[in-house]
Design an enzyme around this catalytic site. Structure first.
Site, PDB file in Angstrom:
ATOM      1  N   SER A  17      64.935  26.175  57.638  1.00  0.00           N
ATOM      2  CA  SER A  17      65.880  25.145  57.217  1.00  0.00           C
ATOM      3  C   SER A  17      66.638  25.644  55.994  1.00  0.00           C
ATOM      4  O   SER A  17      67.265  26.697  56.056  1.00  0.00           O
ATOM      5  CB  SER A  17      65.129  23.824  56.948  1.00  0.00           C
ATOM      6  OG  SER A  17      66.022  22.776  56.670  1.00  0.00           O
ATOM      7  N   HIS A  44      67.886  24.455  60.938  1.00  0.00           N
ATOM      8  CA  HIS A  44      68.530  23.173  60.647  1.00  0.00           C
ATOM      9  C   HIS A  44      69.921  23.453  60.083  1.00  0.00           C
ATOM     10  O   HIS A  44      70.048  23.925  58.954  1.00  0.00           O
ATOM     11  CB  HIS A  44      67.715  22.373  59.632  1.00  0.00           C
ATOM     12  CG  HIS A  44      66.383  21.952  60.136  1.00  0.00           C
ATOM     13  ND1 HIS A  44      65.373  21.547  59.296  1.00  0.00           N
ATOM     14  CD2 HIS A  44      65.866  21.873  61.392  1.00  0.00           C
ATOM     15  CE1 HIS A  44      64.307  21.230  60.010  1.00  0.00           C
ATOM     16  NE2 HIS A  44      64.577  21.430  61.282  1.00  0.00           N
ATOM     17  N   ASP A 137      59.038  19.843  58.912  1.00  0.00           N
ATOM     18  CA  ASP A 137      59.240  20.223  60.305  1.00  0.00           C
ATOM     19  C   ASP A 137      58.615  21.597  60.541  1.00  0.00           C
ATOM     20  O   ASP A 137      58.771  22.510  59.746  1.00  0.00           O
ATOM     21  CB  ASP A 137      60.741  20.243  60.634  1.00  0.00           C
ATOM     22  CG  ASP A 137      61.020  20.345  62.125  1.00  0.00           C
ATOM     23  OD1 ASP A 137      60.113  20.056  62.928  1.00  0.00           O
ATOM     24  OD2 ASP A 137      62.164  20.698  62.482  1.00  0.00           O
TER      25      ASP A 137
END
Length: 192
Positions: A17, A44, A137
């Site tokens: 991310s 992400h 995540d």
């Protein structure tokens, strides 16, 4: 872990991310042209992004990098990026699929969705990698990889741009390897 070096792996999955572009440039750009496994990546990024990340990484890499296409078979020595705003999944026959199901942990694509589907497809023959990022995540999916007998790798949070994703993965999973960013690609090459 000699058992891991017996060509037992069939794929690598990666989640990243915040700070992920530079981390991916480092890791994917360091994989050799003869890398033998397919690599599926969830990063992400903005839902409105184009395929610029895939193009950038492809230019910097010895192996092919592209956005994943629906029902494409995962091929050795290719990196597949989840397209913006789509979950990337691996079917049991190692074909890739895309989904617009709701976000998971506020993310679409979701690292956990990719990792979970990859475990269903590859079982213990899977290497999971969590790198820099905010949030948690990837922790649940990495736990599924470990539970299935796959190998789990987490970037050392001390060198991460955002350390909460790797810290969460370490706390949740107790990964097989916690390594600095620059050691991830050499580790993947050894394992493959």
């Amino acid at each position: 872990m000699d058992r891991n070096s017996q060509h037992r792996f069939r794929a690598v999955v990666v989640g990243v991310s915040s700070g992920g572009v530079d981390a991916l440039k480092q890791v994917i750009g360091s994989l050799p042209a003869d890398f033998t496994l397919p690599v599926m990546v969830v990063a992400h990024i903005s839902p409105e992004a184009d395929n610029g990340l895939a193009l950038l990484l492809d230019e910097l890499s010895a192996i092919r990098v592209k956005e994943a296409d629906e029902l494409e078979k995962a091929a050795a020595g290719t990196v597949y990026l989840a397209p913006p705003n789509y979950h990337l999944l691996v079917e049991k026959d190692a074909t890739l699929s895309l989904s617009v199901d709701p976000p998971v942990k506020f993310a679409r694509p979701s690292v956990d969705v990719l990792f979970g589907s990859a475990v269903d497809a590859f079982g213990h023959a899977l290497i999971g990698v969590v790198m820099t990022g905010a949030g948690c995540d990837g922790s649940e999916g990495l736990g599924r990889i470990k539970d299935a007998g796959g190998v789990t790798v987490v970037q050392d949070p001390a060198g991460a741009v955002a350390d909460s994703m790797p810290r969460s993965a370490i706390e949740a999973v107790g990964p097989d390897y916690i390594v600095p960013l620059e050691q991830i690609a050499p580790l993947l090459v050894r394992l493959a």
